[in-house]
Design an enzyme around this catalytic site. Structure first.
Site: not given
Ligand code: NAG
Length: 425
Positions: A187, A361, A392
């Site tokens: 991320s 996601d 995620h």
């Protein structure tokens, strides 16, 4: 360095300092007596103590950035059951996501967590911590707790990529006498990598390969409800926060509880999850969540972030582009020489990059990931996790992450170590 510290401590045997995780007190309140003592302990220990509990070697290192932030790094130099003698090994550098820390890579425990797996597979594992989080909440002159100014907190992931990553990577390379390493980010740990290698392309030569788990650069298609609400007002929120001396993003307040309850209403999840910023941002996927480990996840996150990190993502959602932080036209002009912030030039990223994404996601939507892949200087692999609901946070903690993701990343890295980089991969 570590040996020196231990030798000093050995003289004073009572000086056993068990440190606690960022949310240790809250966890004690919520879960004591309701879960096993072993899980409770994992939720309450900090990263070094937690890794040592499971008999893995753990070194703590600090590095100071060019603008004075003192960052804590954690290293697992070798394995416990395999590859368990000290020695020179290829480095894998791991970088966490928004509001997280190095704990992300180890909290699921030996046999499951990626950090341990890499050590067992023969890698020298270095785990970074971004400025402002629990392990990097120090500065040579600014005070993170100051009531009078927000100097410490005036950064976004632009600074994390531009200044923190180079400092930590240079440190790991100098300390081990190596010239290159493999980088894996989750991320924001991917966002900051793209920032580093586009703003400072000389760092491409120091990275053998980069694996992006849940890659976040473009966010034009973002579906996260919290970000959708916040993005149009991101800039005003940032100015207001700084005005009121609230540079730190404080998740333990009424607004978060309210937002959490509103957003979680139709989900079968319980209140501590609903008010945890991590799950508000990262989403919730029952399929890949190990319920036994919930207290441990909540004990280690949130680990701290600035308001401006959120605001910068908000700008990307609102504008649909991957740009440097927008300070307002006047300051932009002074800092960047243009009224609008410049785009990060992804074409300058010549590191071989592998993107690992999924269909579910909300923060790394497929069209945004595809655009990123097209624009990178040297895109090598685009891998979709073959599981429909994979979301995620499952990229670090998913029950099946090892089978669906980690094994592939390890095999690709090993193959590059053996064969070198070949454009035909
Ligand atoms: C969940 O975590 C517990 C504790 O680490 C572990 O014993 C169990 O096997 C895990 N469950 C799954 C489905 O992975």
């Amino acid at each position: 360095m570590l040996r020196g510290v231990l030798a000093v401590c050995a003289c004073a045997t009572l000086l056993v300092t068990v440190q606690s995780s960022p949310q240790a007190e809250k966890i004690q309140e919520l879960f004591a007596g309701r879960i096993s003592n072993d899980v409770l302990e994992d939720a309450r220990l900090d990263v070094p103590e937690l890794v040592r509990k499971y008999n893995y070697p753990l070194e703590e290192h600090t590095v100071t950035t060019s603008d004075g932030y003192i960052l804590g790094m954690h290293r697992i130099p070798h394995g416990r059951d395999a590859n368990n003698t000290p020695g020179k090994r290829p480095i894998v550098f791991l970088m966490h996501g928004l509001t997280s820390s190095s704990a992300d890579w180890i909290l699921m425990g030996p046999g499951t967590a990626f950090g341990y797996m890499l050590a067992e597979e023969g890698f020298d594992v270095w785990m970074g911590n971004a400025r402002g989080n629990y392990y990097s909440r120090r500065h040579t002159s600014f005070n993170p707790d100051s009531l009078f100014n927000t100097d410490f907190w005036e950064f976004s992931w632009d600074e994390i990529g531009n200044l923190d990553l180079p400092a930590m990577i240079d440190y790991a390379l100098a300390h081990t006498g190596q010239t290159r390493l493999h980088y894996i980010g989750h991320s924001q740990g991917t966002t900051s990598f793209f920032v580093m290698t586009s703003l400072r392309p000389e760092y491409n030569a120091k990275i053998t390969s980069m694996h992006a788990f849940a890659p976040v650069a473009y966010m034009a298609h973002n579906r996260n409800p919290l970000f959708l609400v916040l993005s149009p007002i991101a800039n005003s929120l940032d100015s207001l926060a700084m005005l009121f001396g609230l540079g730190e993003f404080l998740p333990n307040n009424q607004i978060m509880t309210w937002a959490g309850q509103a957003l979680c209403m139709d989900e079968v999840v319980f209140q501590p999850i609903c008010s945890n910023i991590l799950f508000l941002v990262g989403g919730w996927n029952e399929d890949q969540h190990n319920a036994t480990m919930l207290p441990v996840k909540l004990g280690h996150t949130p680990a701290g972030a600035s308001v401006r990190q959120f605001a910068h993502y908000g700008q990307g959602i609102d504008g649909g582009e991957f740009r440097r932080f927008d300070h307002g036209w006047l300051r932009n002009r002074r800092i960047y020489g243009s009224y609008t912030p410049p785009r990060y030039d992804l074409g300058r990223i010549t590191t071989p990059v592998f993107l690992h994404y999924s269909d579910s996601d909300p923060l790394a939507e497929v069209p945004d990931v595809q655009r990123l892949f097209r624009e990178l200087g040297r895109p090598v692999g685009l891998f979709r996790v073959p599981q429909a609901t994979f979301s995620h946070l499952d990229f670090i903690w998913g029950i099946d992450a090892k089978e669906l993701l980690f094994n592939r990343a390890v095999n690709l890295i090993k193959s590059m170590e053996i064969h070198g980089f070949d454009d035909k991969i």
